[in-house]
Design an enzyme around this catalytic site. Structure first.
Site, PDB file in Angstrom:
ATOM      1  N   GLY A  10       0.801  -1.214   0.000  1.00  0.00           N
ATOM      2  CA  GLY A  10       0.000   0.000   0.000  1.00  0.00           C
ATOM      3  C   GLY A  10       0.837   1.269   0.000  1.00  0.00           C
ATOM      4  O   GLY A  10       2.047   1.249   0.213  1.00  0.00           O
ATOM      5  N   CYS A  11       0.162   2.384  -0.239  1.00  0.00           N
ATOM      6  CA  CYS A  11       0.787   3.702  -0.203  1.00  0.00           C
ATOM      7  C   CYS A  11       0.927   4.136   1.253  1.00  0.00           C
ATOM      8  O   CYS A  11       0.042   3.830   2.049  1.00  0.00           O
ATOM      9  CB  CYS A  11      -0.066   4.735  -0.939  1.00  0.00           C
ATOM     10  SG  CYS A  11      -0.198   4.435  -2.704  1.00  0.00           S
ATOM     11  N   PRO A  12       1.957   4.847   1.647  1.00  0.00           N
ATOM     12  CA  PRO A  12       3.109   5.280   0.864  1.00  0.00           C
ATOM     13  C   PRO A  12       4.275   4.298   0.925  1.00  0.00           C
ATOM     14  O   PRO A  12       5.342   4.583   0.413  1.00  0.00           O
ATOM     15  CB  PRO A  12       3.488   6.608   1.521  1.00  0.00           C
ATOM     16  CG  PRO A  12       3.191   6.371   2.976  1.00  0.00           C
ATOM     17  CD  PRO A  12       1.950   5.485   2.983  1.00  0.00           C
ATOM     18  N   THR A  13       4.055   3.129   1.534  1.00  0.00           N
ATOM     19  CA  THR A  13       5.140   2.146   1.668  1.00  0.00           C
ATOM     20  C   THR A  13       5.700   1.735   0.314  1.00  0.00           C
ATOM     21  O   THR A  13       6.909   1.529   0.169  1.00  0.00           O
ATOM     22  CB  THR A  13       4.631   0.904   2.433  1.00  0.00           C
ATOM     23  OG1 THR A  13       4.063   1.334   3.667  1.00  0.00           O
ATOM     24  CG2 THR A  13       5.747  -0.080   2.691  1.00  0.00           C
ATOM     25  N   ASN A  14       4.837   1.627  -0.707  1.00  0.00           N
ATOM     26  CA  ASN A  14       5.324   1.194  -2.020  1.00  0.00           C
ATOM     27  C   ASN A  14       6.321   2.200  -2.605  1.00  0.00           C
ATOM     28  O   ASN A  14       7.305   1.810  -3.221  1.00  0.00           O
ATOM     29  CB  ASN A  14       4.175   0.904  -2.985  1.00  0.00           C
ATOM     30  CG  ASN A  14       3.142   1.996  -3.044  1.00  0.00           C
ATOM     31  OD1 ASN A  14       3.377   3.126  -2.632  1.00  0.00           O
ATOM     32  ND2 ASN A  14       1.983   1.672  -3.557  1.00  0.00           N
TER      33      ASN A  14
END
Length: 75
Positions: A10-14
């Site tokens: 998921g965002c912002p991990t990606n």
């Protein structure tokens, strides 16, 4: 060419994972980043372009995810 599989992230991990993976390749090399539909495919390409990387293409696969191809710029 390095392939960075960020499907299911998921965002912002990606974006963070994409940045870290790009640190492992040399400037001028290309990478393919696999992204899910929705927020990831909207945000990650925009953020990487803002970092100065050259976006070479973005296409959707038959499986429904996206492949972002980019060229790494100088560190």
């Amino acid at each position: 060419m390095q392939v960075i599989d960020l499907r299911g992230v998921g965002c912002p991990t990606n974006f963070v994972k994409a940045k870290l993976a790009l640190e492992d390749i040399a400037a001028g090399e290309t990478a393919q980043i696999l992204l899910d539909d929705g927020e990831p495919v909207k945000n990650v390409p925009r953020s990487l372009k803002a970092e100065g990387h050259k976006l070479l293409g973005l296409r959707q696969t038959d499986e429904g995810h996206y492949v972002l191809e980019l060229e790494k710029v100088e560190d």
